[in-house]
Design a protein around this motif. Sequence first.
Motif, PDB file in Angstrom:
ATOM      1  N   ILE A   1       0.456  -8.882   1.205  1.00 38.63           N
ATOM      2  CA  ILE A   1      -0.662  -8.487   0.347  1.00 38.63           C
ATOM      3  C   ILE A   1      -0.438  -9.072  -1.041  1.00 38.63           C
TER       4      ILE A   1
ATOM      5  N   LEU B   1      -2.415   0.363  -4.522  1.00 35.43           N
ATOM      6  CA  LEU B   1      -1.624  -0.852  -4.366  1.00 35.43           C
ATOM      7  C   LEU B   1      -0.511  -0.813  -5.399  1.00 35.43           C
TER       8      LEU B   1
ATOM      9  N   TYR C   1      -8.361  -5.817  -0.317  1.00 37.55           N
ATOM     10  CA  TYR C   1      -7.908  -4.477  -0.711  1.00 37.55           C
ATOM     11  C   TYR C   1      -8.545  -4.071  -2.040  1.00 37.55           C
TER      12      TYR C   1
ATOM     13  N   ARG D   1      -8.035  -9.231   5.322  1.00 40.21           N
ATOM     14  CA  ARG D   1      -8.579  -8.017   4.718  1.00 40.21           C
ATOM     15  C   ARG D   1      -8.486  -8.116   3.200  1.00 40.21           C
TER      16      ARG D   1
ATOM     17  N   VAL E   1       0.852  -1.184   0.000  1.00 42.50           N
ATOM     18  CA  VAL E   1       0.000   0.000   0.000  1.00 42.50           C
ATOM     19  C   VAL E   1       0.891   1.239   0.000  1.00 42.50           C
TER      20      VAL E   1
ATOM     21  N   GLN F   1      -8.401  -1.039  -3.345  1.00 43.69           N
ATOM     22  CA  GLN F   1      -7.730   0.134  -3.898  1.00 43.69           C
ATOM     23  C   GLN F   1      -7.249  -0.119  -5.325  1.00 43.69           C
TER      24      GLN F   1
END
Length: 167
Positions: free
Chosen positions: A126, A104, A158, A156, A95, A160
């Motif tokens: 990630i 990202l 993501y 989680r 991130v 983005q």
Amino acid sequence: MREAVVGASAPAQAADRVAERLRPFLTRPGLLAQPQCEGDPAGYRQHVLHTEPDGSFSVVALVWLPGQETPVHDHVSWCVTGVHEGEETEHRYRVVGGDGGERLLATEVIVNSAGEVGGFAPPGDIHLVRNSGSTRAISLHVYGADVGRLGSSIRRVYPQPRVSAQS
């Protein structure tokens, strides 16, 4: 696996030790029963193979039909993955930015074929995993968590926008 997990002093060490123990089994014929090799046209399929009674680790088979992928996500614990059949492509991210402008940043692309193993421990885990081949892919995952109770190892997702280093 139990010995590798119990004897580890840190999550990254558990991942390294489990990876070494998983590798010799990955290309073994008959490793999984036929029902554990079945995919799902709606999305990649998870088969929980073992959950340690104390919740310290779980072993899962993921079955991917061609083109299936995960969302970009991270994990609740350390993880080791090994490809049993086919090929998987992993896209890693970090991130960048802030104040609502998070993105990202693509950091690495790794292609894993049958017999190859990888591992990681949060933070810095990630990624998106995809079956980029034209045949079914099956991978074994060992997570340092009780996936039977949690239902998934994903902490989680993501949403983005994704950017490359050249963007």
